[in-house]
Structure formats: structure tokens, C-alpha cells
Design an enzyme around this catalytic site. Structure first.
Site, PDB file in Angstrom:
ATOM      1  NE  ARG A   1     -10.561   6.387   3.091  1.00  0.00           N
ATOM      2  CZ  ARG A   1      -9.326   5.920   3.234  1.00  0.00           C
ATOM      3  NH1 ARG A   1      -9.128   4.647   3.499  1.00  0.00           N
ATOM      4  NH2 ARG A   1      -8.289   6.717   3.112  1.00  0.00           N
TER       5      ARG A   1
ATOM      6  NE  ARG B   1       1.902   6.484   1.093  1.00  0.00           N
ATOM      7  CZ  ARG B   1       0.978   6.340   2.031  1.00  0.00           C
ATOM      8  NH1 ARG B   1       1.319   6.072   3.260  1.00  0.00           N
ATOM      9  NH2 ARG B   1      -0.299   6.446   1.720  1.00  0.00           N
TER      10      ARG B   1
ATOM     11  NE  ARG C   1      -7.902  10.528   4.825  1.00  0.00           N
ATOM     12  CZ  ARG C   1      -7.113   9.441   4.911  1.00  0.00           C
ATOM     13  NH1 ARG C   1      -7.361   8.511   5.828  1.00  0.00           N
ATOM     14  NH2 ARG C   1      -6.101   9.273   4.108  1.00  0.00           N
TER      15      ARG C   1
ATOM     16  NE  ARG D   1      -4.385   9.192  -0.795  1.00  0.00           N
ATOM     17  CZ  ARG D   1      -5.335   8.726   0.003  1.00  0.00           C
ATOM     18  NH1 ARG D   1      -6.585   9.099  -0.162  1.00  0.00           N
ATOM     19  NH2 ARG D   1      -5.044   7.889   0.968  1.00  0.00           N
TER      20      ARG D   1
HETATM   21  P1  AMP Z   1      -2.364   7.268   4.461  1.00  0.00           P
HETATM   22  O1  AMP Z   1      -3.333   7.507   5.551  1.00  0.00           O
HETATM   23  O2  AMP Z   1      -1.369   6.161   4.766  1.00  0.00           O
HETATM   24  O3  AMP Z   1      -3.004   7.076   3.106  1.00  0.00           O
HETATM   25  O4  AMP Z   1      -1.462   8.591   4.352  1.00  0.00           O
HETATM   26  C1  AMP Z   1      -2.045   9.849   4.069  1.00  0.00           C
HETATM   27  C2  AMP Z   1      -1.011  10.772   3.459  1.00  0.00           C
HETATM   28  O5  AMP Z   1       0.070  10.979   4.373  1.00  0.00           O
HETATM   29  C3  AMP Z   1      -0.339  10.264   2.195  1.00  0.00           C
HETATM   30  O6  AMP Z   1      -1.124  10.491   1.033  1.00  0.00           O
HETATM   31  C4  AMP Z   1       0.961  11.072   2.201  1.00  0.00           C
HETATM   32  O7  AMP Z   1       0.730  12.421   1.812  1.00  0.00           O
HETATM   33  C5  AMP Z   1       1.308  11.087   3.683  1.00  0.00           C
HETATM   34  N1  AMP Z   1       2.158   9.919   4.047  1.00  0.00           N
HETATM   35  C6  AMP Z   1       1.838   8.901   4.888  1.00  0.00           C
HETATM   36  N2  AMP Z   1       2.844   8.022   4.985  1.00  0.00           N
HETATM   37  C7  AMP Z   1       3.830   8.490   4.190  1.00  0.00           C
HETATM   38  C8  AMP Z   1       5.121   8.007   3.838  1.00  0.00           C
HETATM   39  N3  AMP Z   1       5.599   6.859   4.329  1.00  0.00           N
HETATM   40  N4  AMP Z   1       5.858   8.747   2.969  1.00  0.00           N
HETATM   41  C9  AMP Z   1       5.399   9.908   2.480  1.00  0.00           C
HETATM   42  N5  AMP Z   1       4.190  10.410   2.740  1.00  0.00           N
HETATM   43  C10 AMP Z   1       3.397   9.705   3.599  1.00  0.00           C
END
Ligand code: AMP
Length: 214
Positions: free
Chosen positions: A127, A88, A160, A171
Site C-alpha cells: 500500500r 491498543r 510509510r 508491528r
Molecule cells: P495506525 O495508523 O493505527 O496503524 O497507527 C500508526 C502508529 O501510530 C502505530 O504503529 C503506533 O506507533 C501509533 N499509534 C496509533 N494508535 C496508537 C495507540 N492507541 N496506542 C499507541 N500507539 C498508537
């Protein structure tokens, strides 16, 4: 096959990663799922990540790189993997390159899924997740249901914290400032496939498989 699913939050990376994982028989590695599991179990990592995730911010690079190092060293990752939510940041992308070189795993393809922002905001805010199994559903899929179709848990659907309107905005901002540059990193180095994420999940999945076979 080694794949990175890239795209804004809510673009459908998770859904596509699951479909590809069962079709190609390689593990789906979602850093978001790993973190949510740690939050649920209230591990040291979970306690550290919880507030950051609820605010829609990014967990520090060194923590995420540590998680991926452990996960990619497991035996099931040796046959291939689908990364969902990692890398990311450019720092994470560079660390992943170093790790893959160390593990003698090359040829990673990046699947860049795109959709416009209005569609993404609609999807994220409508969602719901199951608090027991973590599966995500669209509003339509669960309207009128009181049991999770995946695990059978009762009254387990919730919005969520990070899918609430103000956090979605944050985000998306972070996606544009910190994550989008990762795409250029890969464009300069290798194979990026861009896929239109609008449409039903099967259409999008067929498009990805078509492009990967080319
Ligand atoms: P996601 O389900 O992929 O949208 O991830 C949910 C949250 O987890 C994100 O908004 C971040 O806070 C954290 N997160 C997930 N993957 C990463 C990553 N590669 N780097 C930093 N934070 C992450």
C-alpha cells in the site's frame, strides 16, 4: 452508535471506519491519523511520536489516553463515533471504559476484523499513502497515476516508514503481545462481533452492517 474497530495493522480498519462513518454519519476517530497529522505539523506531540511510530512501537498510554479524552469530549462525538486504532493496550481499554462512564456513554460494540498474517503482510507492503492528504491506496489503485485521486497532489505517493518490511514485523509482534489481549478484555465485558476481513471492502462493510443490525 459507538464502535471500536479492532484488528491487526493492515486488516482494513481504516477503510472500514471511513465507509461506516459516511454511512452512519458519525465521526471516524483514527489515533494513527491524529499522530501522523501532528508529525506533519511537527507539534510537540508529533516530535515525540515520530521516532516511536517509525520503529513500529506504541506511543505511551498516558499520551494516547490524553488524546482520546480531548477528542471524545468534542461535540461531534456526542452522537456516536468509530474508534480506529484505539484502544491498543489493556491500560487504554480500562481508561476508555472510565472515560465513557464519566461521559455517560455506554453500549460500545467492538468489531473485530480478522485476516491471516500473509495477507496482512502483502497488504501493508504494497500500500501507498499520499503525503498531502494521508489517504491510503492499494498499489493497483494508483498504478500509472501521477496525481492523488483524493486531493490532486502531484507525485505524492510514498511507502510509510512503518509499512517497511522490518517495521511491519515489529508491528505484528506488538499487536500479538500488547493489543490482542484487549479482545479478551472486551469479550469478558460486552459485545464483540468478529468479521472476516478477506474480500473486497464492500463485502466486508456489508458483513459488518449486517452483524450490527442483528
Ligand atoms: P495506525 O495508523 O493505527 O496503524 O497507527 C500508526 C502508529 O501510530 C502505530 O504503529 C503506533 O506507533 C501509533 N499509534 C496509533 N494508535 C496508537 C495507540 N492507541 N496506542 C499507541 N500507539 C498508537
Amino acid at each position: 452508535m459507538r464502535l471500536i474497530l479492532f484488528g491487526a495493522p493492515g486488516v482494513g480498519k481504516g477503510t472500514q471506519a471511513k465507509m461506516l462513518s459516511s454511512k452512519l454519519n458519525i465521526p471516524h476517530i483514527s489515533t494513527g491519523d491524529i499522530l501522523r497529522e501532528s508529525v506533519k505539523d511537527q507539534t510537540v506531540l508529533g516530535k515525540k511520536a515520530q521516532g516511536i511510530m517509525n520503529r513500529g512501537e506504541l506511543v505511551p498510554d498516558d499520551v494516547m489516553i490524553g488524546i482520546i479524552k480531548i477528542r471524545l469530549s468534542k461535540p461531534d462525538s456526542q452522537i456516536g463515533f468509530i474508534l480506529d486504532g484505539f484502544p491498543r493496550t489493556e491500560v487504554q481499554a480500562q481508561a476508555l471504559d472510565d472515560l465513557l462512564e464519566e461521559l455517560k456513554m455506554n453500549n460500545v460494540s467492538v468489531v473485530n476484523i480478522v485476516a491471516d498474517e500473509t495477507e496482512i503482510i502483502n497488504r501493508l507492503s504494497s500500500r501507498r499513502a499520499c503525503k498531502e492528504c494521508g489517504k491510503i491506496f492499494t498499489f493497483d489503485q494508483i498504478t500509472g497515476l501521477d496525481k492523488c485521486p483524493n486531493c490532486g497532489a502531484e507525485n505524492s505517493f510514498y511507502l510509510r516508514d512503518d509499512d517497511k518490511a522490518d517495521v511491519i514485523k515489529k508491528r505484528l509482534e506488538i499487536f500479538k503481545s500488547s493489543t490482542l489481549p484487549v479482545l479478551n478484555y472486551y469479550r469478558n465485558r460486552g459485545r464483540v462481533i468478529t468479521i472476516n476481513g478477506i474480500g473486497n471492502s464492500k463485502e466486508v462493510n456489508d458483513a459488518i452492517l449486517r452483524e450490527l443490525n442483528n
